[in-house]
Design a protein around this motif. Structure first.
Motif, PDB file in Angstrom:
ATOM      1  N   ALA A 110      67.125  27.899  45.014  1.00 44.57           N
ATOM      2  CA  ALA A 110      66.128  28.290  44.019  1.00 44.57           C
ATOM      3  C   ALA A 110      66.227  27.475  42.739  1.00 44.57           C
ATOM      4  CB  ALA A 110      66.265  29.776  43.695  1.00 44.57           C
ATOM      5  N   GLU A 111      67.398  27.010  42.394  1.00 43.18           N
ATOM      6  CA  GLU A 111      67.566  26.260  41.153  1.00 43.18           C
ATOM      7  C   GLU A 111      67.068  24.841  41.344  1.00 43.18           C
ATOM      8  OE1 GLU A 111      68.166  27.919  38.627  1.00 43.18           O
ATOM      9  OE2 GLU A 111      69.048  29.673  39.523  1.00 43.18           O
ATOM     10  N   ASN A 112      66.301  24.365  40.406  1.00 45.10           N
ATOM     11  CA  ASN A 112      65.740  23.029  40.515  1.00 45.10           C
ATOM     12  C   ASN A 112      66.125  22.177  39.309  1.00 45.10           C
ATOM     13  OD1 ASN A 112      64.355  21.046  41.788  1.00 45.10           O
ATOM     14  ND2 ASN A 112      62.338  21.699  41.099  1.00 45.10           N
ATOM     15  N   PHE A 113      67.225  22.503  38.645  1.00 46.63           N
ATOM     16  CA  PHE A 113      67.673  21.733  37.496  1.00 46.63           C
ATOM     17  C   PHE A 113      68.499  20.547  37.965  1.00 46.63           C
ATOM     18  CE2 PHE A 113      67.411  25.938  35.278  1.00 46.63           C
ATOM     19  CZ  PHE A 113      66.453  25.586  34.359  1.00 46.63           C
ATOM     20  N   ASP A 114      68.155  19.361  37.522  1.00 46.20           N
ATOM     21  CA  ASP A 114      68.955  18.155  37.746  1.00 46.20           C
ATOM     22  C   ASP A 114      69.384  17.968  39.197  1.00 46.20           C
ATOM     23  OD1 ASP A 114      68.650  17.761  35.061  1.00 46.20           O
ATOM     24  OD2 ASP A 114      70.667  18.343  34.510  1.00 46.20           O
ATOM     25  N   GLY A 115      68.547  18.379  40.138  1.00 47.73           N
ATOM     26  CA  GLY A 115      68.849  18.176  41.551  1.00 47.73           C
ATOM     27  C   GLY A 115      69.938  19.070  42.093  1.00 47.73           C
ATOM     28  N   ILE A 116      70.222  20.184  41.441  1.00 41.73           N
ATOM     29  CA  ILE A 116      71.247  21.106  41.925  1.00 41.73           C
ATOM     30  C   ILE A 116      70.763  21.729  43.231  1.00 41.73           C
ATOM     31  CG2 ILE A 116      72.502  23.237  41.448  1.00 41.73           C
ATOM     32  CD1 ILE A 116      72.306  22.532  38.480  1.00 41.73           C
ATOM     33  N   ARG A 117      71.663  21.715  44.251  1.00 42.67           N
ATOM     34  CA  ARG A 117      71.304  22.212  45.572  1.00 42.67           C
ATOM     35  C   ARG A 117      72.325  23.222  46.065  1.00 42.67           C
ATOM     36  NH1 ARG A 117      70.711  16.255  47.841  1.00 42.67           N
ATOM     37  NH2 ARG A 117      72.915  16.629  48.002  1.00 42.67           N
ATOM     38  N   ASP A 118      71.957  23.898  47.113  1.00 48.08           N
ATOM     39  CA  ASP A 118      72.839  24.842  47.788  1.00 48.08           C
ATOM     40  C   ASP A 118      74.146  24.142  48.164  1.00 48.08           C
ATOM     41  OD1 ASP A 118      73.347  27.409  49.098  1.00 48.08           O
ATOM     42  OD2 ASP A 118      73.214  26.263  50.954  1.00 48.08           O
ATOM     43  N   GLY A 119      75.272  24.745  47.838  1.00 53.30           N
ATOM     44  CA  GLY A 119      76.576  24.181  48.176  1.00 53.30           C
ATOM     45  C   GLY A 119      77.192  23.314  47.099  1.00 53.30           C
ATOM     46  N   ASP A 120      76.424  22.923  46.093  1.00 57.31           N
ATOM     47  CA  ASP A 120      76.985  22.128  44.995  1.00 57.31           C
ATOM     48  C   ASP A 120      78.041  22.945  44.256  1.00 57.31           C
ATOM     49  OD1 ASP A 120      75.284  20.074  45.623  1.00 57.31           O
ATOM     50  OD2 ASP A 120      74.001  20.309  43.860  1.00 57.31           O
ATOM     51  N   VAL A 121      78.991  22.255  43.666  1.00 63.01           N
ATOM     52  CA  VAL A 121      80.029  22.911  42.883  1.00 63.01           C
ATOM     53  C   VAL A 121      79.793  22.591  41.410  1.00 63.01           C
ATOM     54  CG1 VAL A 121      82.512  23.020  42.416  1.00 63.01           C
ATOM     55  CG2 VAL A 121      81.696  22.823  44.779  1.00 63.01           C
ATOM     56  N   LEU A 122      79.732  23.624  40.600  1.00 65.95           N
ATOM     57  CA  LEU A 122      79.543  23.464  39.158  1.00 65.95           C
ATOM     58  C   LEU A 122      80.890  23.535  38.464  1.00 65.95           C
ATOM     59  CD1 LEU A 122      76.591  25.977  38.681  1.00 65.95           C
ATOM     60  CD2 LEU A 122      76.452  23.519  39.166  1.00 65.95           C
TER      61      LEU A 122
ATOM     62  N   ASN B  17      70.770  40.121  33.317  1.00 71.25           N
ATOM     63  CA  ASN B  17      70.505  41.354  34.074  1.00 71.25           C
ATOM     64  C   ASN B  17      71.475  41.506  35.242  1.00 71.25           C
ATOM     65  OD1 ASN B  17      68.418  41.779  32.277  1.00 71.25           O
ATOM     66  ND2 ASN B  17      66.867  40.952  33.648  1.00 71.25           N
ATOM     67  N   LYS B  18      72.763  41.254  34.955  1.00 69.20           N
ATOM     68  CA  LYS B  18      73.880  41.429  35.893  1.00 69.20           C
ATOM     69  C   LYS B  18      73.953  40.385  37.007  1.00 69.20           C
ATOM     70  CE  LYS B  18      74.006  46.303  34.903  1.00 69.20           C
ATOM     71  NZ  LYS B  18      73.817  47.641  35.375  1.00 69.20           N
ATOM     72  N   ASN B  19      73.228  39.270  36.886  1.00 64.88           N
ATOM     73  CA  ASN B  19      73.284  38.186  37.860  1.00 64.88           C
ATOM     74  C   ASN B  19      73.642  36.884  37.161  1.00 64.88           C
ATOM     75  OD1 ASN B  19      72.307  39.587  40.273  1.00 64.88           O
ATOM     76  ND2 ASN B  19      70.403  39.782  39.116  1.00 64.88           N
ATOM     77  N   LEU B  20      74.522  36.085  37.775  1.00 66.50           N
ATOM     78  CA  LEU B  20      74.829  34.762  37.242  1.00 66.50           C
ATOM     79  C   LEU B  20      73.714  33.808  37.627  1.00 66.50           C
ATOM     80  CD1 LEU B  20      78.631  34.385  38.034  1.00 66.50           C
ATOM     81  CD2 LEU B  20      77.572  34.748  35.805  1.00 66.50           C
ATOM     82  N   THR B  21      73.265  33.015  36.675  1.00 63.18           N
ATOM     83  CA  THR B  21      72.178  32.082  36.943  1.00 63.18           C
ATOM     84  C   THR B  21      72.296  30.863  36.040  1.00 63.18           C
ATOM     85  OG1 THR B  21      69.781  31.910  37.229  1.00 63.18           O
ATOM     86  CG2 THR B  21      70.557  33.175  35.342  1.00 63.18           C
ATOM     87  N   ILE B  22      71.707  29.764  36.488  1.00 64.48           N
ATOM     88  CA  ILE B  22      71.706  28.507  35.733  1.00 64.48           C
ATOM     89  C   ILE B  22      70.432  28.456  34.908  1.00 64.48           C
ATOM     90  CG2 ILE B  22      71.652  25.993  35.926  1.00 64.48           C
ATOM     91  CD1 ILE B  22      72.929  26.436  38.767  1.00 64.48           C
ATOM     92  N   ARG B  23      70.583  28.089  33.650  1.00 61.51           N
ATOM     93  CA  ARG B  23      69.425  27.910  32.772  1.00 61.51           C
ATOM     94  C   ARG B  23      69.695  26.717  31.861  1.00 61.51           C
ATOM     95  NH1 ARG B  23      67.289  30.337  36.120  1.00 61.51           N
ATOM     96  NH2 ARG B  23      66.331  32.379  36.001  1.00 61.51           N
ATOM     97  N   ARG B  24      68.643  26.214  31.245  1.00 65.75           N
ATOM     98  CA  ARG B  24      68.778  25.149  30.256  1.00 65.75           C
ATOM     99  C   ARG B  24      68.660  25.794  28.879  1.00 65.75           C
ATOM    100  NH1 ARG B  24      68.882  20.053  31.118  1.00 65.75           N
ATOM    101  NH2 ARG B  24      67.782  20.158  33.092  1.00 65.75           N
ATOM    102  N   TYR B  25      69.606  25.477  28.004  1.00 64.04           N
ATOM    103  CA  TYR B  25      69.607  26.005  26.640  1.00 64.04           C
ATOM    104  C   TYR B  25      68.674  25.151  25.784  1.00 64.04           C
ATOM    105  CZ  TYR B  25      71.383  27.351  22.044  1.00 64.04           C
ATOM    106  OH  TYR B  25      71.495  27.795  20.754  1.00 64.04           O
TER     107      TYR B  25
END
Length: 141
Positions: A62-74, A93-101
């Motif tokens: 679901a994340e489309n930031f900077d080509g981040i894909r399933d299985g990538d390690v942050l 809302n109790k879920n971890l998610t990637i966002r751009r500040y």
């Protein structure tokens, strides 16, 4: 999926790998010891603040930031403050998610993958907590 709370704590041995100063072509030549520019310890290269850095694996596409894909390690540094335009990990809302500040006119926003800007102090969120700044994305080809 959290991978480690302190990557240096589990294995205190540093592992330095060579960084070659030559350009890389798709042919068969192999680098020689003369081509080593320096040795790089991946722990010190990826982890600036060992006591406040952890890894997390991305689950889902679901994340489309900077080509981040399933299985990538942050690589997430909880010591670093968010900077405008940088990727952050938030608990929303109790879920971890990637966002751009984002910062506009002294107002803080988070940018969603589809380009929406949501004010951080918005009542839209039940909870919104800054977890850390994403400093590196490790991804398999």
């Amino acid at each position: 999926e959290l991978l480690a709370s302190n990557p240096l704590q589990d294995n205190q041995d540093e592992v330095s790998l060579p960084l070659y100063r030559m350009s890389v072509s798709a042919g068969t030549p192999l680098p020689t010891d003369e081509d080593i520019e320096e040795e790089i310890d991946l722990n010190s290269f990826l982890v600036k603040h060992p006591n406040s850095t952890f890894f997390a694996r991305v689950i889902g596409d679901a994340e489309n930031f900077d080509g981040i894909r399933d299985g990538d390690v942050l690589v997430i540094d909880t010591y670093q403050k968010p900077d405008d335009g940088k990727l952050i990990l938030v608990q929303m809302n109790k879920n971890l998610t990637i966002r751009r500040y984002r910062m506009f006119d002294d107002q803080e926003y988070i940018q969603t993958p589809n380009g929406q800007y949501l004010p951080i102090n918005s009542s839209f969120f039940d909870t919104l907590d800054y977890v850390g700044r994403i400093t590196f994305i490790i991804h398999t080809l």
